[in-house]
Design an enzyme around this catalytic site. Structure first.
Site, PDB file in Angstrom:
ATOM      1  N   TYR A  96       0.853  -1.202   0.000  1.00 52.02           N
ATOM      2  CA  TYR A  96       0.000   0.000   0.000  1.00 52.02           C
ATOM      3  C   TYR A  96       0.875   1.233   0.000  1.00 52.02           C
ATOM      4  O   TYR A  96       1.813   1.330   0.780  1.00 52.02           O
ATOM      5  CB  TYR A  96      -0.908   0.020   1.240  1.00 52.02           C
ATOM      6  CG  TYR A  96      -2.363  -0.027   0.835  1.00 52.02           C
ATOM      7  CD1 TYR A  96      -2.961   1.089   0.263  1.00 52.02           C
ATOM      8  CD2 TYR A  96      -3.107  -1.185   0.966  1.00 52.02           C
ATOM      9  CE1 TYR A  96      -4.283   1.038  -0.157  1.00 52.02           C
ATOM     10  CE2 TYR A  96      -4.420  -1.246   0.552  1.00 52.02           C
ATOM     11  CZ  TYR A  96      -5.012  -0.123  -0.014  1.00 52.02           C
ATOM     12  OH  TYR A  96      -6.303  -0.175  -0.440  1.00 52.02           O
TER      13      TYR A  96
ATOM     14  N   LYS B 134      -2.837   0.109 -24.689  1.00 54.31           N
ATOM     15  CA  LYS B 134      -3.235  -0.008 -26.098  1.00 54.31           C
ATOM     16  C   LYS B 134      -1.980   0.012 -26.974  1.00 54.31           C
ATOM     17  O   LYS B 134      -1.109  -0.823 -26.759  1.00 54.31           O
ATOM     18  CB  LYS B 134      -4.285   1.046 -26.419  1.00 54.31           C
ATOM     19  CG  LYS B 134      -5.562   0.802 -25.574  1.00 54.31           C
ATOM     20  CD  LYS B 134      -6.650   1.820 -25.764  1.00 54.31           C
ATOM     21  CE  LYS B 134      -7.799   1.537 -24.800  1.00 54.31           C
ATOM     22  NZ  LYS B 134      -8.807   2.604 -24.789  1.00 54.31           N
TER      23      LYS B 134
ATOM     24  N   THR C  51      -4.339   5.729 -21.794  1.00 48.92           N
ATOM     25  CA  THR C  51      -4.231   4.397 -21.215  1.00 48.92           C
ATOM     26  C   THR C  51      -2.836   3.895 -21.570  1.00 48.92           C
ATOM     27  O   THR C  51      -2.206   4.378 -22.513  1.00 48.92           O
ATOM     28  CB  THR C  51      -5.277   3.446 -21.806  1.00 48.92           C
ATOM     29  OG1 THR C  51      -5.163   3.458 -23.225  1.00 48.92           O
ATOM     30  CG2 THR C  51      -6.684   3.845 -21.414  1.00 48.92           C
TER      31      THR C  51
ATOM     32  N   ASP D 289      -7.074  13.128 -25.247  1.00 46.81           N
ATOM     33  CA  ASP D 289      -7.138  11.731 -24.794  1.00 46.81           C
ATOM     34  C   ASP D 289      -6.516  10.879 -25.885  1.00 46.81           C
ATOM     35  O   ASP D 289      -7.140  10.586 -26.910  1.00 46.81           O
ATOM     36  CB  ASP D 289      -8.597  11.347 -24.540  1.00 46.81           C
ATOM     37  CG  ASP D 289      -8.755   9.917 -24.043  1.00 46.81           C
ATOM     38  OD1 ASP D 289      -7.785   9.129 -24.169  1.00 46.81           O
ATOM     39  OD2 ASP D 289      -9.844   9.584 -23.535  1.00 46.81           O
TER      40      ASP D 289
ATOM     41  N   GLU E 281      -0.428   4.855  -0.500  1.00 41.98           N
ATOM     42  CA  GLU E 281      -1.219   6.081  -0.714  1.00 41.98           C
ATOM     43  C   GLU E 281      -0.324   7.303  -0.585  1.00 41.98           C
ATOM     44  O   GLU E 281       0.521   7.379   0.313  1.00 41.98           O
ATOM     45  CB  GLU E 281      -2.356   6.150   0.320  1.00 41.98           C
ATOM     46  CG  GLU E 281      -3.506   5.233  -0.040  1.00 41.98           C
ATOM     47  CD  GLU E 281      -4.625   5.276   0.987  1.00 41.98           C
ATOM     48  OE1 GLU E 281      -4.362   5.658   2.137  1.00 41.98           O
ATOM     49  OE2 GLU E 281      -5.769   4.931   0.625  1.00 41.98           O
TER      50      GLU E 281
ATOM     51  N   ARG F  58      -2.368  -2.889 -18.220  1.00 42.87           N
ATOM     52  CA  ARG F  58      -3.681  -2.260 -18.166  1.00 42.87           C
ATOM     53  C   ARG F  58      -3.637  -1.142 -17.134  1.00 42.87           C
ATOM     54  O   ARG F  58      -3.399  -1.379 -15.948  1.00 42.87           O
ATOM     55  CB  ARG F  58      -4.696  -3.321 -17.749  1.00 42.87           C
ATOM     56  CG  ARG F  58      -6.134  -2.980 -17.966  1.00 42.87           C
ATOM     57  CD  ARG F  58      -6.914  -4.246 -18.190  1.00 42.87           C
ATOM     58  NE  ARG F  58      -6.579  -4.746 -19.511  1.00 42.87           N
ATOM     59  CZ  ARG F  58      -7.218  -4.393 -20.625  1.00 42.87           C
ATOM     60  NH1 ARG F  58      -8.223  -3.574 -20.569  1.00 42.87           N
ATOM     61  NH2 ARG F  58      -6.843  -4.883 -21.779  1.00 42.87           N
TER      62      ARG F  58
HETATM   63  C1  LIG Z   1      -9.789   2.978 -23.964  1.00 44.98           C
HETATM   64  C2  LIG Z   1     -10.128   4.414 -23.838  1.00 44.98           C
HETATM   65  C3  LIG Z   1     -10.474   4.971 -22.607  1.00 44.98           C
HETATM   66  C4  LIG Z   1     -10.804   4.153 -21.360  1.00 44.98           C
HETATM   67  O1  LIG Z   1      -9.895   3.301 -20.916  1.00 44.98           O
HETATM   68  P1  LIG Z   1     -10.271   2.113 -19.898  1.00 44.98           P
HETATM   69  O2  LIG Z   1      -8.924   1.740 -19.422  1.00 44.98           O
HETATM   70  O3  LIG Z   1     -10.960   1.083 -20.717  1.00 44.98           O
HETATM   71  O4  LIG Z   1     -11.134   2.665 -18.828  1.00 44.98           O
HETATM   72  C5  LIG Z   1     -10.681   6.335 -22.532  1.00 44.98           C
HETATM   73  N1  LIG Z   1     -10.559   7.103 -23.623  1.00 44.98           N
HETATM   74  C6  LIG Z   1     -10.246   6.603 -24.831  1.00 44.98           C
HETATM   75  C7  LIG Z   1     -10.117   7.515 -25.999  1.00 44.98           C
HETATM   76  C8  LIG Z   1     -10.029   5.240 -24.979  1.00 44.98           C
HETATM   77  O5  LIG Z   1      -9.746   4.753 -26.176  1.00 44.98           O
END
Ligand SMILES: *Cc1c(COP(=O)(O)O)cnc(C)c1O
Length: 434
Positions: free
Chosen positions: A50, A225, A222, A196, A52, A231
């Site tokens: 932990y 990807k 994220t 994003d 925090e 993850r």
């Molecule tokens: C995948 C994605 C997210 C969310 O990610 P999670 O890890 O699935 O919650 C947010 N914004 C965009 C543009 C994404 O492609």
């Protein structure tokens, strides 16, 4: 229990999942194959700790190692994206976006994002998502003819609704996002720009998609990807808040108002989350090191070459693509010429043939999101496996055959065999049991 084998049901499912990943062609554009090193870090004893707080400002004792892990992850991310400030604690993309809204907005403020059925993400203000419940969501579309983001519409909506945040970023957009154009609109209406880059972060890191910096105030991605990490997610931002209103504040309060980095950090913890997942943060650090290597640049460039090769083959074989092609890792197949709402049926037929995709709406889809008229594919996973343009031409030909004859199960079985043989030429995780 001593080992995972002592839980035979879960062990067996993990084993089967490994086989599935090894023997199918994976074209889901949001997925990837992480390295053994990333898997190791994710499954390490760091999960027991932990922590925090932030490095050297924690609430519990015993932080010597995790402080260093998290600091390294931050430093590597800064180098990778040229960011002034990085927070690597976000659990995933969705809570990271909510944390950003929490940092910059008060409930009821307006956010401007792309519609889900036009290629945006749930968390950018879709009506069933918390982002639309706590904030006033206004949404932009893409152009009906070209499938491209229409900056004139974005500007018109921004001028009309005066959003606190404008979000540039998508989950099903095959073209380049013009962050500079978004910044112009944001400046005109006094909004923050959130980029994003969840889908394209690996391409940005590899230098094959323009960077959101210096245009965006805040960048979320994220890590699992195209970036090919565990993850999770991270938030990057400028140190200073461009829009801070310091009128009438004393020096101390003004400094606080100007500190965007600290607003983001406080919104993540304690504003949104408790203890960070330090095992995942270690895995992020490992992935960032990999992404800083010259091989990663080649991987990014190959993702785009593969996507273009797949696009050309599909088009030559009579499959229509939204925006008529791709400039990134992703393609959106428009199956409306074959009938309305055939996306799911096509995705099932393709899976029977060993090709894993996901059904998706196409812009202005006359059908519903549950029965959409498109299929979304991408090349990160096949590229991570080592496949190149030649394999893309094979895969594209097979896909077109299956789509044009969706009910032909014997054709699907025939192609399943070919897919199996192709996958054997590109082994992955060959030393692993699960
Ligand atoms: C995948 C994605 C997210 C969310 O990610 P999670 O890890 O699935 O919650 C947010 N914004 C965009 C543009 C994404 O492609």
């Amino acid at each position: 229990m001593k080992t995972i084998q002592d839980d035979p049901r879960i062990y067996e499912l993990m084993r089967r999942e490994l086989t599935r990943q090894q023997t199918t062609i994976n074209l889901i554009p949001s997925e990837n194959f992480v390295s053994e090193a990333v898997l190791d870090a994710t499954g390490s004893v760091l999960t027991n700790k932990y922590s925090e707080g932030y490095p050297h400002k924690r609430y519990y004792q015993g932080q010597a190692n995790v402080d260093e892990v998290e600091t390294i992850a931050i430093e590597r991310a800064k180098r990778l994206f040229g960011a002034e400030h990085v927070n690597v604690q976000s659990y995933s993309g969705s809570p990271a976006n909510l944390a950003i809204f929490h940092a910059l907005c008060t409930p009821g403020d307006t956010i401007l994002g792309m519609r889900l059925d036009m290629g945006g993400h749930l968390t950018h203000g879709h009506k069933v998502n918390a982002s639309a419940k706590f904030f006033n969501s206004v949404q932009y579309s893409v152009n009906r003819e070209t499938g491209l983001i229409d900056m004139q519409e974005v500007r018109k909506l921004a001028r009309e609704h005066r959003p606190t945040i404008i979000i540039a970023g998508c989950t099903a957009y095959p073209q380049i996002v013009d962050f500079a154009a978004f910044r112009k609109v944001a400046e005109e209406v006094g909004a923050y720009l959130l980029a994003d880059i969840s889908h394209i972060a690996g391409l940005v890191a590899a230098g094959v998609h323009p960077s959101p910096f210096p245009h965006a105030d805040v960048v979320m991605t994220t890590t699992h990807k195209t970036l090919r990490g565990p993850r999770g997610a991270m938030i990057m931002c400028t140190k200073l808040d461009r829009l801070a209103n310091v009128e009438g504040l004393d020096e101390k309060k003004a400094a606080k108002a100007r500190n965007l980095a600290s607003k983001i950090d406080r919104a993540v913890f304690p504003g949104m989350q408790g203890g960070p997942h330090e095992n995942v943060i270690a895995a992020k650090a490992v992935a960032f090191k990999e992404a800083l290597s010259p091989e990663f640049k080649e991987y990014g460039a190959q993702i785009v070459r593969n996507a273009k090769a797949l696009a050309t083959t599909l088009q030559e074989n009579g499959i229509k693509l939204v925006t008529n092609g791709t400039e990134n890792h992703l393609l959106l197949l428009d199956l409306l010429p074959f009938g309305v709402g055939l996306g799911r049926q096509a995705a099932v037929a393709l899976e029977n043939a060993g090709i894993v995709t996901n059904c998706n709406t196409v812009p202005y889809d006359p059908s519903t999101p549950f029965k959409p008229s498109g299929v979304r594919i991408g090349t990160p996973m096949v590229t991570s496996k080592g496949m190149k343009e030649g394999e893309m031409r094979l895969i594209g030909t097979w896909m077109a055959m299956v789509i044009k004859d969706m009910k032909n199960t014997s054709l699907q079985h025939e192609i399943r065999e070919k897919v199996w043989e192709l996958c054997e030429k590109f082994p992955l995780y060959s030393e692993r049991k699960y």
